[in-house]
Design an enzyme around this catalytic site. Structure first.
Site, PDB file in Angstrom:
ATOM      1  N   GLU A 241      11.117  18.474 -24.252  1.00 15.86           N
ATOM      2  CA  GLU A 241      10.467  19.372 -22.612  1.00 15.86           C
ATOM      3  C   GLU A 241      11.185  20.309 -22.488  1.00 15.86           C
ATOM      4  OE1 GLU A 241       7.652  17.750 -21.717  1.00 15.86           O
ATOM      5  OE2 GLU A 241       7.764  15.228 -22.303  1.00 15.86           O
TER       6      GLU A 241
ATOM      7  N   HIS B 265       0.006  13.031 -28.851  1.00 13.84           N
ATOM      8  CA  HIS B 265       0.063  11.576 -28.125  1.00 13.84           C
ATOM      9  C   HIS B 265      -1.112  10.904 -29.935  1.00 13.84           C
ATOM     10  CE1 HIS B 265      -0.043  12.305 -23.991  1.00 13.84           C
ATOM     11  NE2 HIS B 265       0.742  11.675 -23.944  1.00 13.84           N
TER      12      HIS B 265
ATOM     13  N   ASN C 201       1.144  19.989 -20.803  1.00 10.22           N
ATOM     14  CA  ASN C 201       1.008  19.294 -21.626  1.00 10.22           C
ATOM     15  C   ASN C 201       0.948  20.109 -23.148  1.00 10.22           C
ATOM     16  OD1 ASN C 201      -0.070  16.686 -20.248  1.00 10.22           O
ATOM     17  ND2 ASN C 201      -1.984  17.310 -19.732  1.00 10.22           N
TER      18      ASN C 201
ATOM     19  N   ARG D  82      -1.957  21.975 -13.801  1.00  4.72           N
ATOM     20  CA  ARG D  82      -0.934  21.318 -13.960  1.00  4.72           C
ATOM     21  C   ARG D  82      -0.727  20.380 -16.222  1.00  4.72           C
ATOM     22  NH1 ARG D  82       1.740  16.063 -11.106  1.00  4.72           N
ATOM     23  NH2 ARG D  82       3.143  15.433 -12.866  1.00  4.72           N
TER      24      ARG D  82
ATOM     25  N   HIS E  99       1.268  18.105 -26.351  1.00  5.88           N
ATOM     26  CA  HIS E  99       0.944  17.208 -26.095  1.00  5.88           C
ATOM     27  C   HIS E  99      -0.827  16.108 -26.835  1.00  5.88           C
ATOM     28  CE1 HIS E  99       4.227  17.036 -23.456  1.00  5.88           C
ATOM     29  NE2 HIS E  99       3.823  15.909 -22.793  1.00  5.88           N
TER      30      HIS E  99
ATOM     31  N   HIS F 113       8.801  10.647 -28.341  1.00  8.00           N
ATOM     32  CA  HIS F 113       7.628  11.184 -26.634  1.00  8.00           C
ATOM     33  C   HIS F 113       8.056  11.971 -27.688  1.00  8.00           C
ATOM     34  CE1 HIS F 113       5.202  12.646 -24.468  1.00  8.00           C
ATOM     35  NE2 HIS F 113       6.021  12.857 -23.312  1.00  8.00           N
TER      36      HIS F 113
ATOM     37  N   ARG G 123       0.919  -1.397   0.281  1.00  2.67           N
ATOM     38  CA  ARG G 123      -0.092   0.262   0.441  1.00  2.67           C
ATOM     39  C   ARG G 123       0.932   1.211  -0.039  1.00  2.67           C
ATOM     40  NH1 ARG G 123      -3.257  -3.204   3.475  1.00  2.67           N
ATOM     41  NH2 ARG G 123      -4.904  -3.855   1.912  1.00  2.67           N
TER      42      ARG G 123
ATOM     43  N   LYS H 220       8.234  23.126 -13.182  1.00  4.39           N
ATOM     44  CA  LYS H 220       7.339  21.728 -13.613  1.00  4.39           C
ATOM     45  C   LYS H 220       7.226  22.133 -12.166  1.00  4.39           C
ATOM     46  CE  LYS H 220       6.378  17.217 -13.697  1.00  4.39           C
ATOM     47  NZ  LYS H 220       6.064  16.045 -14.763  1.00  4.39           N
TER      48      LYS H 220
ATOM     49  N   GLU I 138      -3.458  17.525 -11.170  1.00  2.00           N
ATOM     50  CA  GLU I 138      -4.244  17.851 -12.903  1.00  2.00           C
ATOM     51  C   GLU I 138      -5.600  18.259 -13.004  1.00  2.00           C
ATOM     52  OE1 GLU I 138      -2.105  16.516 -15.347  1.00  2.00           O
ATOM     53  OE2 GLU I 138      -3.487  16.433 -17.784  1.00  2.00           O
TER      54      GLU I 138
ATOM     55  N   LYS J  72       3.799  11.462 -10.924  1.00  4.28           N
ATOM     56  CA  LYS J  72       3.577  10.841 -12.248  1.00  4.28           C
ATOM     57  C   LYS J  72       3.387   9.146 -11.539  1.00  4.28           C
ATOM     58  CE  LYS J  72      -0.280  14.164 -14.403  1.00  4.28           C
ATOM     59  NZ  LYS J  72       0.150  14.266 -15.850  1.00  4.28           N
TER      60      LYS J  72
HETATM   61  N1  GLY Z   1       4.271  15.550 -18.050  1.00  6.08           N
HETATM   62  C1  GLY Z   1       3.210  15.680 -17.637  1.00  6.08           C
HETATM   63  C2  GLY Z   1       2.809  16.311 -16.566  1.00  6.08           C
HETATM   64  O1  GLY Z   1       3.921  15.700 -15.004  1.00  6.08           O
HETATM   65  O2  GLY Z   1       2.010  16.973 -15.471  1.00  6.08           O
END
Ligand code: GLY
Length: 371
Positions: free
Chosen positions: A186, A253, A246, A242, A249, A267, A122, A228, A238, A144
């Site tokens: 990035e 994608h 993107n 946040r 993106h 990517h 957990r 960031k 997000e 993430k």
């Molecule tokens: N890579 C986008 C984020 O971490 O929100």
């Protein structure tokens, strides 16, 4: 010199350390966090060959015992089979609730390792040691974690913040130029979304940075991580801001899906092409000047990066097909296309209802320029 960016997330706060020689000092950096001198390392076979002995030696020098599992390198690893292998291995290694797992590698290892740490017992703590530029400036920071489903990328996962991130600038020397430049996609994104002065600095320093200038690399990673961290602290899960991360993106994608997540398009390359398209779309909607997309493309070209759809080898779907792929993106809400658009360089915002025909028109014109 090591620089530190603090990510102030209350009881989940942590430091990102950036600089040369950090891998060799990892043991000393991590030791204060440990409840007992025992760690497990998740990595991949390529990174293990290049960097694992240095990490193991630095842990041993602090009296920390460690064992390592090296997964196959590549995006295909980021799915259920290797994930369950990693979790079962951590259990077999008797990693306990108060222990710490290290994820040593690029985005695949960081995302999978972080998710394994999020769910085993957990939740155990983990330390990110990102070895690609993309992982240093993006995926290792912000919590993430996750794996891919056959239905799409990153559809399974959890928010789980690391306890420490060690971004060793020296390990970037071992990257192939194409991988470095993909990560640079990035870095450029941060300038484009929120810091015009940083983008201007990249226009001047980008070539030196790509050629190996450590001072420039450290500054670029630091500024990216700072940006960031600021955004993640405002909106960890997000719900709003946040999504600015993107930028590029939604297009990216769709292009990654269209190229089968293969090495036809990495990517970070997709992010760069996607940023150029997002600027084009913004200009077409009258949100920014016509010069802005040209300036973005000029910088990507100057860096020798993929810039336009014409730079992607092989067949692509038509504009309608690409739009359909965008509609499958997990950032679609109530079936409406959500784009990050710009009012100029460094001025991104989330647009929740972009007319499909305008996006399709941008794609149609971009596809027309393909050979
Ligand atoms: N890579 C986008 C984020 O971490 O929100």
């Amino acid at each position: 010199m090591t620089e530190t960016v603090h990510v102030p997330l209350g009881d989940r706060a942590y430091d990102v350390r950036i600089g040369g020689g950090l891998l060799a000092r990892a043991g000393a950096e991590i030791a204060p966090l440990l409840a007992r001198p025992r760690m497990a390392i998740l990595t991949d076979e390529t990174v293990a060959g290049l960097h694992l002995p240095v990490l193991e030696a630095s842990l041993a020098a602090e009296g920390i015992a460690s064992s390592a599992l090296a997964l196959p390198a590549g995006e295909a690893t980021k799915g259920w089979p290797e994930f369950s292998r990693a979790v079962e291995w951590l259990l077999a290694e008797q990693i306990e609730r108060r222990d710490i797992v290290i994820a040593l590698g690029g985005g695949v290892v960081g995302d999978l390792g972080g998710f394994a740490a999020a769910v085993m017992r957990r939740g155990v703590r983990f330390v990110q040691i990102p070895t690609s530029l993309l992982a240093q400036v993006d995926s290792s920071v912000g919590g993430k974690t996750g794996i891919n489903s056959p239905r799409g990328k990153n559809l399974i996962g959890a928010f789980h913040q690391p306890s420490l991130v060690l971004a060793d600038i020296d390990v970037l020397d071992t990257l192939a130029p194409r991988d470095f430049l993909a990560g640079y996609g990035e870095v450029v994104k941060y300038g484009l979304l929120g810091d015009a002065a940083f983008f201007e600095w990249l226009e001047e320093q980008g070539p030196a940075l790509a050629a190996g200038d450590k001072v420039a690399r450290t500054r670029a990673v630091r500024r990216s991580v700072e940006m960031k961290a600021e955004i993640v602290v405002r909106d960890e899960t997000e719900q709003g801001d946040r999504a600015l991360l993107n930028l590029g993106h939604t297009f990216c994608h769709a292009l990654e899906a269209a190229t089968g997540y293969s090495d036809r398009l990495l990517h970070g390359e997709g992010v760069a092409v996607g940023c150029a398209l997002a600027f084009e779309l913004s200009a077409r909607m009258g949100l920014c000047s016509q010069e802005d997309p040209s300036r973005v493309r000029a910088h990507l070209r100057q860096m020798g990066m993929k810039t336009d759809l014409a730079d992607i080898p092989g067949d692509l779907p038509d504009a309608e097909g690409l739009l359909a792929l965008m509609a499958q993106d997990k950032k679609v809400i109530d079936g409406r296309l959500r784009f990050v658009l710009v009012k100029g360089i460094g001025k991104a915002f989330v647009a929740k209802d972009v007319p499909g025909e305008t996006a399709q028109g941008v794609l149609q014109d971009a596809l027309r320029n393909r050979p």
